[in-house]
Enzyme design. Structure first.
Site, PDB file in Angstrom:
ATOM      1  N   LYS A   1       6.274   0.795 -19.975  1.00  0.00           N
ATOM      2  CA  LYS A   1       5.842   1.324 -21.275  1.00  0.00           C
ATOM      3  C   LYS A   1       5.805   2.850 -21.263  1.00  0.00           C
ATOM      4  O   LYS A   1       6.314   3.509 -22.167  1.00  0.00           O
ATOM      5  CB  LYS A   1       4.451   0.797 -21.628  1.00  0.00           C
ATOM      6  CG  LYS A   1       4.419  -0.584 -22.265  1.00  0.00           C
ATOM      7  CD  LYS A   1       4.625  -1.683 -21.278  1.00  0.00           C
ATOM      8  CE  LYS A   1       4.365  -3.060 -21.857  1.00  0.00           C
ATOM      9  NZ  LYS A   1       4.683  -4.137 -20.899  1.00  0.00           N
TER      10      LYS A   1
ATOM     11  N   LYS B   1      -1.018  -2.945 -26.735  1.00  0.00           N
ATOM     12  CA  LYS B   1      -0.551  -3.761 -25.609  1.00  0.00           C
ATOM     13  C   LYS B   1      -0.949  -3.128 -24.291  1.00  0.00           C
ATOM     14  O   LYS B   1      -1.076  -1.901 -24.179  1.00  0.00           O
ATOM     15  CB  LYS B   1       0.963  -3.968 -25.670  1.00  0.00           C
ATOM     16  CG  LYS B   1       1.796  -2.702 -25.729  1.00  0.00           C
ATOM     17  CD  LYS B   1       3.272  -3.048 -25.944  1.00  0.00           C
ATOM     18  CE  LYS B   1       4.141  -1.817 -26.117  1.00  0.00           C
ATOM     19  NZ  LYS B   1       5.559  -2.156 -26.354  1.00  0.00           N
TER      20      LYS B   1
ATOM     21  N   ARG C   1      17.464  -6.309 -26.593  1.00  0.00           N
ATOM     22  CA  ARG C   1      17.529  -5.986 -25.176  1.00  0.00           C
ATOM     23  C   ARG C   1      18.942  -5.462 -24.876  1.00  0.00           C
ATOM     24  O   ARG C   1      19.921  -6.193 -24.979  1.00  0.00           O
ATOM     25  CB  ARG C   1      17.214  -7.218 -24.335  1.00  0.00           C
ATOM     26  CG  ARG C   1      17.534  -7.086 -22.843  1.00  0.00           C
ATOM     27  CD  ARG C   1      16.765  -5.963 -22.145  1.00  0.00           C
ATOM     28  NE  ARG C   1      15.339  -6.075 -22.246  1.00  0.00           N
ATOM     29  CZ  ARG C   1      14.575  -6.828 -21.455  1.00  0.00           C
ATOM     30  NH1 ARG C   1      15.127  -7.546 -20.501  1.00  0.00           N
ATOM     31  NH2 ARG C   1      13.266  -6.845 -21.622  1.00  0.00           N
TER      32      ARG C   1
ATOM     33  N   ARG D   1      16.137 -10.518 -29.918  1.00  0.00           N
ATOM     34  CA  ARG D   1      15.156 -11.584 -29.765  1.00  0.00           C
ATOM     35  C   ARG D   1      14.288 -11.623 -31.016  1.00  0.00           C
ATOM     36  O   ARG D   1      13.487 -10.718 -31.261  1.00  0.00           O
ATOM     37  CB  ARG D   1      14.331 -11.339 -28.496  1.00  0.00           C
ATOM     38  CG  ARG D   1      15.202 -11.338 -27.239  1.00  0.00           C
ATOM     39  CD  ARG D   1      14.531 -10.741 -26.042  1.00  0.00           C
ATOM     40  NE  ARG D   1      14.212  -9.323 -26.232  1.00  0.00           N
ATOM     41  CZ  ARG D   1      13.601  -8.570 -25.336  1.00  0.00           C
ATOM     42  NH1 ARG D   1      13.215  -9.095 -24.190  1.00  0.00           N
ATOM     43  NH2 ARG D   1      13.372  -7.299 -25.586  1.00  0.00           N
TER      44      ARG D   1
ATOM     45  N   ARG E   1       6.009 -11.004 -32.121  1.00  0.00           N
ATOM     46  CA  ARG E   1       6.649 -10.731 -30.831  1.00  0.00           C
ATOM     47  C   ARG E   1       7.991 -11.459 -30.758  1.00  0.00           C
ATOM     48  O   ARG E   1       8.068 -12.656 -31.024  1.00  0.00           O
ATOM     49  CB  ARG E   1       5.756 -11.191 -29.678  1.00  0.00           C
ATOM     50  CG  ARG E   1       4.385 -10.553 -29.661  1.00  0.00           C
ATOM     51  CD  ARG E   1       3.483 -11.219 -28.639  1.00  0.00           C
ATOM     52  NE  ARG E   1       3.228 -12.614 -28.965  1.00  0.00           N
ATOM     53  CZ  ARG E   1       2.617 -13.479 -28.164  1.00  0.00           C
ATOM     54  NH1 ARG E   1       2.187 -13.075 -26.986  1.00  0.00           N
ATOM     55  NH2 ARG E   1       2.427 -14.724 -28.532  1.00  0.00           N
TER      56      ARG E   1
ATOM     57  N   ASP F   1      14.494  -1.924 -24.429  1.00  0.00           N
ATOM     58  CA  ASP F   1      14.035  -2.684 -25.584  1.00  0.00           C
ATOM     59  C   ASP F   1      14.031  -1.769 -26.796  1.00  0.00           C
ATOM     60  O   ASP F   1      13.399  -0.699 -26.785  1.00  0.00           O
ATOM     61  CB  ASP F   1      12.643  -3.257 -25.340  1.00  0.00           C
ATOM     62  CG  ASP F   1      12.647  -4.403 -24.342  1.00  0.00           C
ATOM     63  OD1 ASP F   1      13.752  -4.874 -23.986  1.00  0.00           O
ATOM     64  OD2 ASP F   1      11.561  -4.832 -23.919  1.00  0.00           O
TER      65      ASP F   1
ATOM     66  N   GLU G   1      10.463   0.063 -24.927  1.00  0.00           N
ATOM     67  CA  GLU G   1      10.175  -0.092 -23.504  1.00  0.00           C
ATOM     68  C   GLU G   1      11.458   0.122 -22.702  1.00  0.00           C
ATOM     69  O   GLU G   1      12.559  -0.046 -23.227  1.00  0.00           O
ATOM     70  CB  GLU G   1       9.614  -1.489 -23.182  1.00  0.00           C
ATOM     71  CG  GLU G   1       8.244  -1.764 -23.764  1.00  0.00           C
ATOM     72  CD  GLU G   1       7.659  -3.094 -23.286  1.00  0.00           C
ATOM     73  OE1 GLU G   1       8.131  -3.633 -22.262  1.00  0.00           O
ATOM     74  OE2 GLU G   1       6.729  -3.583 -23.952  1.00  0.00           O
TER      75      GLU G   1
ATOM     76  N   ASN H   1      12.730  -1.506 -19.225  1.00  0.00           N
ATOM     77  CA  ASN H   1      12.427  -2.520 -18.210  1.00  0.00           C
ATOM     78  C   ASN H   1      13.198  -2.232 -16.932  1.00  0.00           C
ATOM     79  O   ASN H   1      14.434  -2.249 -16.925  1.00  0.00           O
ATOM     80  CB  ASN H   1      12.778  -3.908 -18.743  1.00  0.00           C
ATOM     81  CG  ASN H   1      11.857  -4.336 -19.852  1.00  0.00           C
ATOM     82  OD1 ASN H   1      10.861  -5.013 -19.614  1.00  0.00           O
ATOM     83  ND2 ASN H   1      12.164  -3.940 -21.076  1.00  0.00           N
TER      84      ASN H   1
END
Length: 317
Positions: free
Chosen positions: A126, A161, A211, A226, A234, A274, A282, A284
């Site tokens: 994050k 979050k 993604r 997604r 979410r 993301d 984000e 990852n």
């Protein structure tokens, strides 16, 4: 001599055969004739200054009823492996950090670790995104309840979050009239003891949390959008979202290509970005997924491209 590849991951018997990206990587390595070895974090140890592991020889198959064979554990010096894939899922806790210390021991002796242990520690998924603040939604990282409440009051519709979660766990959307703001802040910050992230809510989530995969600085041509389940905010697949593979838009590619050089600089060879709308949310770096969904739709070989990148790096050493 065949390349010796070790993978550190969660228990292989628990992976989802249809979706697991680590399995795709193992298949790609096996197709090249590489020798595979499997460890979990509990198999790692340090003895007299040398990082060691109880490694299982591994064979993998494209058979849902018999997709791996694991041999008896053998004591190995981690530095004897040519490459180690660190694919342990979060939470990113002290045990994860200790594992990176051992991997760094092997790295100093010449082993290629994917991703680089120091960068796994430095690049919180994050917080790292905020280094590209011009690409992110308005955000705040704090454990101060007054600052978090003020952020919520300013924007009216926000996401709160934790900094160490994955798969959409403990993510809350708070609208302007939400009566639970105080208790959610108390819960997530553990009564003001842990930092959390607040982000302005992005209504573009209805079109999916995309993604985007980056392999050694090269942005892949397709992503996985997604889409949230009905009544959800979410898009994470683990939270019931639906995956929709799709080509990158021009804006997706431009965003990813701004970030890619920094990933290479930090030794982050396989990364998932993301993106919601035109905003980075984000980065990852621990165990990015979504290889299989994209490959199945478009006939790509993302794991194969990762193995090519690894082979190129090994050859240049």
């Amino acid at each position: 001599m065949a390349i010796q590849l070790a993978i550190i991951m969660d228990p292989i018997e628990q992976v989802n055969y249809k979706k697991d990206s680590s399995l795709a990587m193992l298949w790609a390595a096996a197709e090249r004739g590489w020798q595979l070895h499997y460890l979990t974090p509990s198999d790692l140890y340090l003895e007299n200054g040398q990082a060691m592991g109880l490694a299982h020889p591994l064979k993998v198959f494209k058979d849902p009823d018999h997709f791996y064979e694991k041999g008896e554990a053998v004591t190995k010096v981690l530095a004897d492996f040519d490459v180690i894939l660190m694919r342990k899922d979060p939470p990113f806790d002290n045990e994860y950090i200790y594992a990176t210390y051992l991997l760094e021991n092997a790295e100093r002796q010449g082993t290629l670790v994917v991703n680089k242990p120091q960068s796994l520690r430095d690049c919180n998924e994050k917080v790292f995104a905020t280094e590209f603040a011009e690409l992110t939604p308005e955000h705040l990282i704090s454990k101060n309840s007054q600052l978090l409440k003020a952020f919520h009051a300013k924007h009216g519709d926000v996401i709160f979050k934790p900094l160490d979660g994955m798969g959409g766990s403990a993510i809350f959307r708070l609208k302007a009239d939400d009566p639970n703001v105080s208790v959610i802040i108390e819960t997530l910050t553990k009564d003001g003891n842990e930092q959390i992230m607040a982000q302005k809510y992005l209504p573009e989530i209805k079109d999916g949390d995309k993604r985007i995969l980056v392999v050694d600085g090269e942005v892949m041509d397709y992503c996985l959008a997604r889409l949230p389940a009905k009544g959800e905010t979410r898009g994470n697949l683990a939270a019931g979202g639906t995956g929709r593979p799709q080509p990158l838009s021009d804006s997706d590619r431009a965003l990813a290509e701004k970030i890619a050089p920094e990933l290479v600089k930090r030794g982050l060879i396989f990364v998932g970005l993301d993106v919601i709308g035109n905003y980075l949310t984000e980065i990852n770096v621990t165990s990015p997924t979504c290889i299989r969904e994209i490959d199945n739709e478009y006939g790509t070989d993302i794991a194969g491209r990762l193995m090519n990148a690894i082979e190129k790096r090994l050859a240049s050493r």
